[in-house]
Design a protein around this motif. Sequence first.
Motif, PDB file in Angstrom:
ATOM      1  N   LYS A 186       0.789  -1.209  -0.069  1.00 40.37           N
ATOM      2  CA  LYS A 186       0.237  -0.020   0.018  1.00 40.37           C
ATOM      3  C   LYS A 186       0.873   1.262  -0.004  1.00 40.37           C
ATOM      4  CE  LYS A 186      -4.038  -1.974   2.163  1.00 40.37           C
ATOM      5  NZ  LYS A 186      -5.000  -1.668   0.945  1.00 40.37           N
ATOM      6  N   GLU A 187       1.977   1.160   0.661  1.00 42.22           N
ATOM      7  CA  GLU A 187       2.832   2.386   0.699  1.00 42.22           C
ATOM      8  C   GLU A 187       3.267   2.687  -0.795  1.00 42.22           C
ATOM      9  OE1 GLU A 187       7.096   3.755   2.702  1.00 42.22           O
ATOM     10  OE2 GLU A 187       6.179   1.934   3.383  1.00 42.22           O
ATOM     11  N   LYS A 188       3.547   1.593  -1.474  1.00 38.26           N
ATOM     12  CA  LYS A 188       4.304   1.937  -2.764  1.00 38.26           C
ATOM     13  C   LYS A 188       2.910   2.386  -3.767  1.00 38.26           C
ATOM     14  CE  LYS A 188       8.478   1.213  -2.276  1.00 38.26           C
ATOM     15  NZ  LYS A 188       9.570   2.167  -2.350  1.00 38.26           N
ATOM     16  N   GLU A 189       1.788   1.865  -3.498  1.00 35.66           N
ATOM     17  CA  GLU A 189       0.629   2.126  -4.218  1.00 35.66           C
ATOM     18  C   GLU A 189       0.550   3.654  -4.141  1.00 35.66           C
ATOM     19  OE1 GLU A 189      -1.801  -1.965  -4.539  1.00 35.66           O
ATOM     20  OE2 GLU A 189      -2.535  -0.532  -3.232  1.00 35.66           O
ATOM     21  N   VAL A 190       0.563   4.158  -2.708  1.00 35.79           N
ATOM     22  CA  VAL A 190       0.083   5.554  -2.396  1.00 35.79           C
ATOM     23  C   VAL A 190       1.243   6.556  -3.206  1.00 35.79           C
ATOM     24  CG1 VAL A 190      -0.052   7.173  -0.643  1.00 35.79           C
ATOM     25  CG2 VAL A 190      -1.295   5.006  -0.434  1.00 35.79           C
TER      26      VAL A 190
ATOM     27  N   ALA B 223      -6.597   2.462 -10.738  1.00 35.45           N
ATOM     28  CA  ALA B 223      -5.750   2.362 -11.598  1.00 35.45           C
ATOM     29  C   ALA B 223      -4.464   1.759 -11.284  1.00 35.45           C
ATOM     30  CB  ALA B 223      -5.486   3.900 -12.387  1.00 35.45           C
ATOM     31  N   VAL B 224      -3.775   2.478 -10.060  1.00 29.08           N
ATOM     32  CA  VAL B 224      -2.640   1.785  -9.584  1.00 29.08           C
ATOM     33  C   VAL B 224      -2.730   0.275  -9.179  1.00 29.08           C
ATOM     34  CG1 VAL B 224      -1.191   1.968  -7.800  1.00 29.08           C
ATOM     35  CG2 VAL B 224      -2.059   4.139  -8.828  1.00 29.08           C
ATOM     36  N   GLN B 225      -4.135  -0.073  -8.657  1.00 29.80           N
ATOM     37  CA  GLN B 225      -4.116  -1.361  -8.253  1.00 29.80           C
ATOM     38  C   GLN B 225      -4.225  -2.308  -9.733  1.00 29.80           C
ATOM     39  OE1 GLN B 225      -7.482  -0.811  -5.944  1.00 29.80           O
ATOM     40  NE2 GLN B 225      -6.429  -0.363  -4.264  1.00 29.80           N
ATOM     41  N   LYS B 226      -4.801  -1.626 -10.772  1.00 31.04           N
ATOM     42  CA  LYS B 226      -4.939  -2.583 -11.891  1.00 31.04           C
ATOM     43  C   LYS B 226      -4.037  -2.552 -12.815  1.00 31.04           C
ATOM     44  CE  LYS B 226      -8.734  -4.330 -12.822  1.00 31.04           C
ATOM     45  NZ  LYS B 226      -9.117  -5.741 -12.524  1.00 31.04           N
TER      46      LYS B 226
ATOM     47  N   HIS C 262      -9.362   1.103   3.933  1.00 31.30           N
ATOM     48  CA  HIS C 262      -8.607   0.281   3.190  1.00 31.30           C
ATOM     49  C   HIS C 262      -7.472   0.797   2.624  1.00 31.30           C
ATOM     50  CE1 HIS C 262      -8.532  -3.176   1.010  1.00 31.30           C
ATOM     51  NE2 HIS C 262      -8.389  -2.804  -0.205  1.00 31.30           N
ATOM     52  N   VAL C 263      -7.281   2.325   2.577  1.00 29.28           N
ATOM     53  CA  VAL C 263      -6.222   2.922   1.728  1.00 29.28           C
ATOM     54  C   VAL C 263      -5.329   2.997   2.740  1.00 29.28           C
ATOM     55  CG1 VAL C 263      -7.868   4.189   0.270  1.00 29.28           C
ATOM     56  CG2 VAL C 263      -6.810   5.159   2.327  1.00 29.28           C
ATOM     57  N   LEU C 264      -5.388   2.705   3.924  1.00 25.25           N
ATOM     58  CA  LEU C 264      -4.400   3.121   4.920  1.00 25.25           C
ATOM     59  C   LEU C 264      -3.193   1.840   5.100  1.00 25.25           C
ATOM     60  CD1 LEU C 264      -6.320   5.009   7.760  1.00 25.25           C
ATOM     61  CD2 LEU C 264      -4.634   6.064   5.983  1.00 25.25           C
ATOM     62  N   PRO C 265      -2.177   1.814   5.410  1.00 20.48           N
ATOM     63  CA  PRO C 265      -1.358   0.760   5.804  1.00 20.48           C
ATOM     64  C   PRO C 265      -1.651   0.331   7.277  1.00 20.48           C
ATOM     65  CG  PRO C 265       0.205   2.644   5.133  1.00 20.48           C
ATOM     66  CD  PRO C 265      -1.349   3.238   5.185  1.00 20.48           C
ATOM     67  N   VAL C 266      -1.399  -1.150   7.425  1.00 21.36           N
ATOM     68  CA  VAL C 266      -1.919  -1.491   8.777  1.00 21.36           C
ATOM     69  C   VAL C 266      -1.666  -0.767   9.880  1.00 21.36           C
ATOM     70  CG1 VAL C 266      -2.021  -3.791  10.164  1.00 21.36           C
ATOM     71  CG2 VAL C 266      -1.970  -4.087   7.578  1.00 21.36           C
ATOM     72  N   ARG C 267      -0.523  -0.424  10.325  1.00 23.20           N
ATOM     73  CA  ARG C 267      -0.140   0.138  11.351  1.00 23.20           C
ATOM     74  C   ARG C 267      -1.023   1.605  11.295  1.00 23.20           C
ATOM     75  NH1 ARG C 267       5.951   1.730  13.395  1.00 23.20           N
ATOM     76  NH2 ARG C 267       5.646   1.668  15.653  1.00 23.20           N
ATOM     77  N   TYR C 268      -1.191   2.303  10.581  1.00 27.66           N
ATOM     78  CA  TYR C 268      -1.637   3.829  10.484  1.00 27.66           C
ATOM     79  C   TYR C 268      -3.419   3.422  10.651  1.00 27.66           C
ATOM     80  CZ  TYR C 268       2.051   6.630   8.706  1.00 27.66           C
ATOM     81  OH  TYR C 268       3.232   7.303   8.517  1.00 27.66           O
ATOM     82  N   ARG C 269      -3.579   2.368  10.242  1.00 24.65           N
ATOM     83  CA  ARG C 269      -5.352   2.042  10.378  1.00 24.65           C
ATOM     84  C   ARG C 269      -5.241   1.590  11.766  1.00 24.65           C
ATOM     85  NH1 ARG C 269      -6.463  -3.525   7.398  1.00 24.65           N
ATOM     86  NH2 ARG C 269      -5.492  -2.194   5.636  1.00 24.65           N
ATOM     87  N   ASP C 270      -4.542   1.031  12.502  1.00 23.29           N
ATOM     88  CA  ASP C 270      -4.713   0.560  13.801  1.00 23.29           C
ATOM     89  C   ASP C 270      -4.693   1.863  14.720  1.00 23.29           C
ATOM     90  OD1 ASP C 270      -5.137  -2.147  12.967  1.00 23.29           O
ATOM     91  OD2 ASP C 270      -2.887  -2.735  13.774  1.00 23.29           O
ATOM     92  N   ILE C 271      -3.763   2.673  14.412  1.00 21.11           N
ATOM     93  CA  ILE C 271      -3.572   3.876  15.461  1.00 21.11           C
ATOM     94  C   ILE C 271      -4.628   4.643  15.306  1.00 21.11           C
ATOM     95  CG2 ILE C 271      -2.257   6.093  15.657  1.00 21.11           C
ATOM     96  CD1 ILE C 271       0.242   4.366  14.944  1.00 21.11           C
ATOM     97  N   PHE C 272      -5.287   4.972  13.887  1.00 23.11           N
ATOM     98  CA  PHE C 272      -6.432   5.858  13.533  1.00 23.11           C
ATOM     99  C   PHE C 272      -7.616   5.229  14.467  1.00 23.11           C
ATOM    100  CE2 PHE C 272      -9.998   6.838  11.347  1.00 23.11           C
ATOM    101  CZ  PHE C 272     -10.082   7.989  11.154  1.00 23.11           C
ATOM    102  N   TYR C 273      -7.827   3.888  14.429  1.00 23.97           N
ATOM    103  CA  TYR C 273      -8.909   3.097  14.790  1.00 23.97           C
ATOM    104  C   TYR C 273      -8.999   3.341  16.270  1.00 23.97           C
ATOM    105  CZ  TYR C 273     -12.780  -0.297  15.673  1.00 23.97           C
ATOM    106  OH  TYR C 273     -13.659  -1.055  15.984  1.00 23.97           O
TER     107      TYR C 273
END
Length: 410
Positions: A191-195, A233-236, A347-358
Amino acid sequence: MHLLEEPDMNGNPSDSLVIYLRQIGDFPLLSREKERELAMDILEKRTAFRRSVLTSPYGAKRALEILSEVQDGRHLIVRALDIRRIDHRGKQIDYPNEQQERLRQRLPMNLKTLNALLDPAKSHSARQMMKIYTLLEETPITTKILAKIPMEIRRILEEKSTDDVKTISLNSPSSLLAHCVDMEEKEAAMKEKEVELSEHNLRLVISIAKQYSGCGLPLLDLIQEGNMGLLRAVQKFEPRLGWKFGTYAMGWIKQAITRALQKQHLVHIPFNLQGQLRNEKTISPALTEINRAARAAMRAPLSLETVFPHSAGETFTLGELVPSREEDVPIAAHHTALRAALERALHVLPVRYRDIFYKRNIEKMKLQEIADIYKLSRERVRQIAKRSMDRMLTYAKSDDAILLRAFLED
């Protein structure tokens, strides 16, 4: 990059738009070589993530269940499987429809083999899991579906007993946790590279969004919709085909913006018919044409007693889906929409960012409590929570962004 304000009444750019334009100036345009190098890096990290999921016994078991649902017709093949332009052997596919038919024909035989290999009574060695991984990639499940598996594992580890975990996952809790951590790390790297690739192409979104200014949505909303198309588009994107990313992404960005504009019509016109009604001389179709298109899109009304099939051979009627008058329908609908918006945005966040935000915004934990969990400073936790919020609002659809802003401001 978070878009909170609208242009003023005179149509002049708001401060938030000016700030946004300045911020994207921090991301220079990539050369063709750098762009392809980054796209290949994304492809490698996506492959590593998929391998991590599908070589774990639980991940392979869940993939087998999903493929079985596709075979039974409970999942559409175009939604569940990744119809690639380059298949698992590295061979280029010129006709995706033919590839879809090949996947449909290959599925029954692969399911039979996979069921035998994933027998719970057998041990699952690393060599055997690689064989299972190869078979699963012959009928590849979309990465979006596979990304839900680490979250499922976390929920199982939190809610189930040790014996239940062994039964469900075909593995011990410690091994399952190790697999889950590996999946999350590889997903975060992907996800970091996709962003990163999407950030270097934000100028493209703005140039396309300007073409649709004045068509029913503010420019900031058009940019947000375009950003969602850019991320798709990045994902496909398939760099091995030799295409330029900007050329490929343009179609996805335009599709996201035009479909957002379509939702603004008082009379709903299917996207394909709307394209037929437009021509070079008229901005919008005549009322008679809209009426004709709307009639063509109409379907026969369904009775509340209409029976629909459900899982395990059960059925339900349309009337069972009608909510009770005793329930507070608007509040329930708002909560459902907010929950769905949060899931899409997270879903657009990396796992660690997602956990901290939650933990910070949903569980309402204090900065110091989160800092102690992740061995970070309070300021670093605050920065991550703020950056997560900005990224979510940047890539959220316009309707989702409204819900998220209201929720985060409360």
